[in-house]
Write an enzyme that holds these catalytic residues in place. Sequence first.
Site, mmCIF file in Angstrom:
data_model
loop_
_atom_site.group_PDB
_atom_site.id
_atom_site.type_symbol
_atom_site.label_atom_id
_atom_site.label_comp_id
_atom_site.label_asym_id
_atom_site.label_seq_id
_atom_site.Cartn_x
_atom_site.Cartn_y
_atom_site.Cartn_z
ATOM 1 N N THR A 46 -2.106 -31.553 -3.267
ATOM 2 C CA THR A 46 -2.259 -32.749 -3.173
ATOM 3 C C THR A 46 -2.911 -33.170 -2.012
ATOM 4 O O THR A 46 -3.211 -34.580 -1.759
ATOM 5 C CB THR A 46 -0.694 -33.620 -3.459
ATOM 6 O OG1 THR A 46 -0.060 -33.228 -2.189
ATOM 7 C CG2 THR A 46 -0.038 -33.101 -4.682
ATOM 8 N N ASP A 147 7.613 -44.646 -22.693
ATOM 9 C CA ASP A 147 6.040 -43.939 -22.519
ATOM 10 C C ASP A 147 5.217 -44.914 -23.441
ATOM 11 O O ASP A 147 4.934 -44.060 -24.400
ATOM 12 C CB ASP A 147 6.275 -42.527 -22.926
ATOM 13 C CG ASP A 147 4.991 -41.736 -22.221
ATOM 14 O OD1 ASP A 147 4.037 -42.071 -22.676
ATOM 15 O OD2 ASP A 147 5.269 -40.579 -21.626
ATOM 16 N N ARG A 209 4.938 -40.565 -7.720
ATOM 17 C CA ARG A 209 4.351 -40.659 -6.508
ATOM 18 C C ARG A 209 4.967 -41.926 -6.058
ATOM 19 O O ARG A 209 5.323 -43.052 -6.682
ATOM 20 C CB ARG A 209 2.635 -41.077 -7.186
ATOM 21 C CG ARG A 209 2.069 -39.797 -7.276
ATOM 22 C CD ARG A 209 1.772 -38.455 -6.118
ATOM 23 N NE ARG A 209 1.027 -37.480 -6.637
ATOM 24 C CZ ARG A 209 1.540 -36.333 -6.904
ATOM 25 N NH1 ARG A 209 2.940 -36.158 -6.993
ATOM 26 N NH2 ARG A 209 1.077 -35.332 -7.498
ATOM 27 N N GLU A 238 2.496 -41.417 2.596
ATOM 28 C CA GLU A 238 3.172 -39.927 3.122
ATOM 29 C C GLU A 238 1.957 -39.357 4.183
ATOM 30 O O GLU A 238 0.761 -39.879 3.696
ATOM 31 C CB GLU A 238 3.347 -38.891 2.148
ATOM 32 C CG GLU A 238 4.478 -39.411 1.044
ATOM 33 C CD GLU A 238 4.429 -38.225 -0.109
ATOM 34 O OE1 GLU A 238 3.785 -37.120 0.108
ATOM 35 O OE2 GLU A 238 5.076 -38.493 -1.026
ATOM 36 N N HIS A 255 8.916 -34.980 -0.391
ATOM 37 C CA HIS A 255 7.860 -34.441 -1.392
ATOM 38 C C HIS A 255 8.220 -33.151 -1.941
ATOM 39 O O HIS A 255 7.237 -32.201 -1.941
ATOM 40 C CB HIS A 255 6.550 -34.812 -1.342
ATOM 41 C CG HIS A 255 5.576 -34.903 -2.323
ATOM 42 N ND1 HIS A 255 4.491 -35.664 -2.450
ATOM 43 C CD2 HIS A 255 5.672 -34.155 -3.708
ATOM 44 C CE1 HIS A 255 3.856 -35.452 -3.513
ATOM 45 N NE2 HIS A 255 4.790 -34.554 -4.249
ATOM 46 N N TYR A 259 9.301 -28.009 -5.499
ATOM 47 C CA TYR A 259 9.044 -26.833 -4.614
ATOM 48 C C TYR A 259 9.925 -25.703 -4.983
ATOM 49 O O TYR A 259 10.636 -25.045 -4.241
ATOM 50 C CB TYR A 259 9.283 -27.141 -3.231
ATOM 51 C CG TYR A 259 7.977 -27.838 -2.654
ATOM 52 C CD1 TYR A 259 6.825 -28.342 -3.392
ATOM 53 C CD2 TYR A 259 7.616 -27.692 -1.324
ATOM 54 C CE1 TYR A 259 5.866 -28.665 -2.745
ATOM 55 C CE2 TYR A 259 6.359 -28.007 -0.692
ATOM 56 C CZ TYR A 259 5.448 -28.576 -1.329
ATOM 57 O OH TYR A 259 4.340 -29.023 -0.849
HETATM 58 N N1 NAI Z 1 7.535 -34.553 -6.344
HETATM 59 C C1 NAI Z 1 7.066 -33.629 -6.868
HETATM 60 O O1 NAI Z 1 7.234 -32.526 -6.371
HETATM 61 C C2 NAI Z 1 6.263 -33.723 -8.217
HETATM 62 C C3 NAI Z 1 5.793 -35.034 -8.772
HETATM 63 N N2 NAI Z 1 5.043 -34.895 -9.888
HETATM 64 C C4 NAI Z 1 4.585 -36.170 -10.258
HETATM 65 O O2 NAI Z 1 5.221 -36.102 -11.735
HETATM 66 C C5 NAI Z 1 4.185 -36.909 -12.546
HETATM 67 C C6 NAI Z 1 4.612 -36.576 -13.824
HETATM 68 O O3 NAI Z 1 4.543 -35.217 -14.182
HETATM 69 P P1 NAI Z 1 4.434 -34.510 -15.543
HETATM 70 O O4 NAI Z 1 5.744 -35.036 -16.199
HETATM 71 O O5 NAI Z 1 4.343 -33.257 -15.501
HETATM 72 O O6 NAI Z 1 3.183 -35.263 -16.207
HETATM 73 P P2 NAI Z 1 2.766 -35.508 -17.770
HETATM 74 O O7 NAI Z 1 1.153 -35.658 -17.776
HETATM 75 O O8 NAI Z 1 3.275 -34.171 -18.390
HETATM 76 O O9 NAI Z 1 3.483 -36.683 -18.303
HETATM 77 C C7 NAI Z 1 3.362 -37.962 -17.717
HETATM 78 C C8 NAI Z 1 3.731 -38.932 -18.763
HETATM 79 O O10 NAI Z 1 3.950 -40.235 -18.203
HETATM 80 C C9 NAI Z 1 3.341 -40.841 -19.440
HETATM 81 N N3 NAI Z 1 2.718 -42.253 -18.735
HETATM 82 C C10 NAI Z 1 1.599 -42.522 -18.340
HETATM 83 N N4 NAI Z 1 1.391 -43.925 -18.036
HETATM 84 C C11 NAI Z 1 2.807 -44.584 -18.188
HETATM 85 C C12 NAI Z 1 3.035 -45.614 -17.960
HETATM 86 N N5 NAI Z 1 2.461 -46.836 -17.610
HETATM 87 N N6 NAI Z 1 4.450 -46.085 -18.254
HETATM 88 C C13 NAI Z 1 5.393 -45.186 -18.561
HETATM 89 N N7 NAI Z 1 4.864 -43.656 -18.916
HETATM 90 C C14 NAI Z 1 3.556 -43.516 -18.855
HETATM 91 C C15 NAI Z 1 2.311 -40.226 -20.143
HETATM 92 O O11 NAI Z 1 2.239 -40.723 -21.502
HETATM 93 C C16 NAI Z 1 2.826 -38.678 -20.067
HETATM 94 O O12 NAI Z 1 3.637 -38.510 -21.013
HETATM 95 C C17 NAI Z 1 2.782 -36.126 -12.183
HETATM 96 O O13 NAI Z 1 1.708 -36.669 -12.581
HETATM 97 C C18 NAI Z 1 3.061 -36.164 -10.721
HETATM 98 O O14 NAI Z 1 2.270 -37.130 -9.905
HETATM 99 C C19 NAI Z 1 5.039 -33.713 -10.622
HETATM 100 C C20 NAI Z 1 5.447 -32.532 -10.120
HETATM 101 C C21 NAI Z 1 6.124 -32.413 -9.090
HETATM 102 O O1 LIG Z 2 2.543 -30.864 -8.660
HETATM 103 C C1 LIG Z 2 2.587 -31.904 -8.176
HETATM 104 O O2 LIG Z 2 2.202 -33.197 -8.732
HETATM 105 C C2 LIG Z 2 3.226 -32.526 -7.032
HETATM 106 O O3 LIG Z 2 3.596 -33.497 -6.352
HETATM 107 C C3 LIG Z 2 3.573 -31.078 -6.188
HETATM 108 O O4 LIG Z 2 4.907 -30.432 -6.389
HETATM 109 C C4 LIG Z 2 3.232 -31.390 -4.895
HETATM 110 O O5 LIG Z 2 2.980 -30.404 -3.884
HETATM 111 P P1 LIG Z 2 1.468 -30.188 -2.851
HETATM 112 O O6 LIG Z 2 0.452 -29.987 -3.721
HETATM 113 O O7 LIG Z 2 1.648 -31.395 -2.194
HETATM 114 O O8 LIG Z 2 2.388 -28.858 -2.145
#
Ligand code: NAI
Ligand SMILES: O=C(O)C(=O)[C@H](O)COP(=O)(O)O
Length: 347
Positions: A46, A147, A209, A238, A255, A259
Site C-alpha cells: 500500500t 452492501d 481505510r 497514516e 494498520h 498482518y
Molecule cells: N487493515 C488491514 O490490514 C486490511 C484492510 N483491508 C481493506 O478492507 C477492504 C475490504 O476488503 P475485502 O472485503 O477483501 O474487499 P472486497 O472487494 O472483497 O469487498 C468489499 C465490499 O465492499 C462493498 N462496497 C463497495 N462500496 C460500498 C459502499 N459504498 N457501501 C457498502 N459496501 C460497499 C463491495 O460491493 C464489496 O462487496 C479493502 O479494500 C482494504 O481497503 C483489507 C485487508 C487488510
Molecule cells: O491488503 C490490504 O488492503 C491492506 O490494507 C494490507 O493488509 C496492508 O498491508 P501493507 O501493504 O501496507 O503492508
Amino acid sequence: MKVIVDDKIPFIKEALDTLADEVIYAPGKDFTPELVRDADALIIRTRTRCDRRLLEGSRVRFIATATIGFDHIDTAYCQEAGITWQNAPGCNSASVAQYMHSSLLLLQRQKGFRLEGKTLGVIGVGNVGTKVAQVGRELGMRVLLNDPPRQEKEGGNLFSPLEQLMEECDVLTFHVPLIREGAHKTFHLADADFFGRLKCRPVIANTSRGEVIETQALLHALQTGQVSNAIIDVWENEPNINLDLLDRVFIGTPHIAGYSADGKANATRMSLDALCRFFHIDAHYHIEPPAPPQPLIEAHDLTEASLAMYDPRRDDQALRLHPELFEKLRGDYPLRREQGAFQVKYI
Ligand SMILES: NC(=O)C1=CN([C@@H]2O[C@H](COP(=O)(O)OP(=O)(O)OC[C@H]3O[C@@H](n4cnc5c(N)ncnc54)[C@H](O)[C@@H]3O)[C@@H](O)[C@H]2O)C=CC1
Ligand SMILES: O=C(O)C(=O)[C@H](O)COP(=O)(O)O
C-alpha cells in the site's frame, strides 16, 4: 525481466530470484521515477502510489500489489498507459476476521459489553465482511449486512439499508474499499451527519481505510457519546495519525489487521502467480508461512484461546507508546498465524 519489489514483502526472495533476471528491493515509499524507469514489473504494497508521476516514461507493463486494497494504484492512468495491474483479493481476509474476533472478545471481557444478542452491522460484505459477519454469528450476535453494490447486482433480501444499520446496531464495522467518487463513494462515509443519526451509541470498528471515517467527526462522536467506543486499525493520513483519536479509542493499532503470516504468504503467492501469468512464465514455487512457536494452546474458554492466538492489546500498546514509530511497527511486525495453525485444548 527486471522487477522492483517492496522490501517489506515477505517470503518472496527465493522464488522471485528464479523468475526474474534482475530484482531490486526498495522501501515502498521510496520508489521514484528513476528507480522504476527501466523495470518491466513492480511488486508493491500500500505504500507505493502508482500514478502518472511515478510511471510516465517508464518501461513498466505490469504491477502486482500484495494487498487486497488497491486505492494506491491510479487505475485510470494505468489503463491509459497500457499497464496491467493485479491485487490479491481475499489474501488476508481471515487475518482481519481474526483481528475483529479477538477485539470483540476483548470488548466483552474488558468493557462488560455482552456480545450475545447484540446487533452487529457489517458495512461492505466482500471477502472480509463475509468472514466478519460469520464471526459475529458465532459469537451469538444478530448480524445486519449492508452492501449497496452487491444489493444492486444480486437483489434479494440479504442486505439492509445503511439507515437500518445506523438505527439498530450496537457494533458497526467497516469493510469497504476506499472509493473517492461515484454512486458508491466510501470516502468519509462516516461523517458528522452519519454519527448524528446513530441510535444505539454503537461501537465503531474500522479496518478498511482511514479515509472511510472522518477523523474529527468520530472524535466528536466519541466525546459526546454518540459512539460508545472504537476499534481503529486504519487512520487518515497514516503514518501521521491523529493522537487525540488514538487516546480515545478502545483498540488502536498500526494498520496490521491483515498482518498474519498466512495472509502475507497468500499475497506473495498471488502476486507471483499474477506476474508469471502476465509474462507467460511456467514456474513452480512453494510459499508457506512458518509454523507457530506454540501450536498447541491450552485454554479455559474461547476468549482465552483466541487471545492466545492473537491479542490486539500488544499492538495497541506498542502504538500508544510510540505512535511516531507507526511505519516501523508495521515494517518489523512479528507476523502472527491464523486460527487454522493452532490446536486448542480446553482445560
Ligand atoms: N487493515 C488491514 O490490514 C486490511 C484492510 N483491508 C481493506 O478492507 C477492504 C475490504 O476488503 P475485502 O472485503 O477483501 O474487499 P472486497 O472487494 O472483497 O469487498 C468489499 C465490499 O465492499 C462493498 N462496497 C463497495 N462500496 C460500498 C459502499 N459504498 N457501501 C457498502 N459496501 C460497499 C463491495 O460491493 C464489496 O462487496 C479493502 O479494500 C482494504 O481497503 C483489507 C485487508 C487488510
Ligand atoms: O491488503 C490490504 O488492503 C491492506 O490494507 C494490507 O493488509 C496492508 O498491508 P501493507 O501493504 O501496507 O503492508
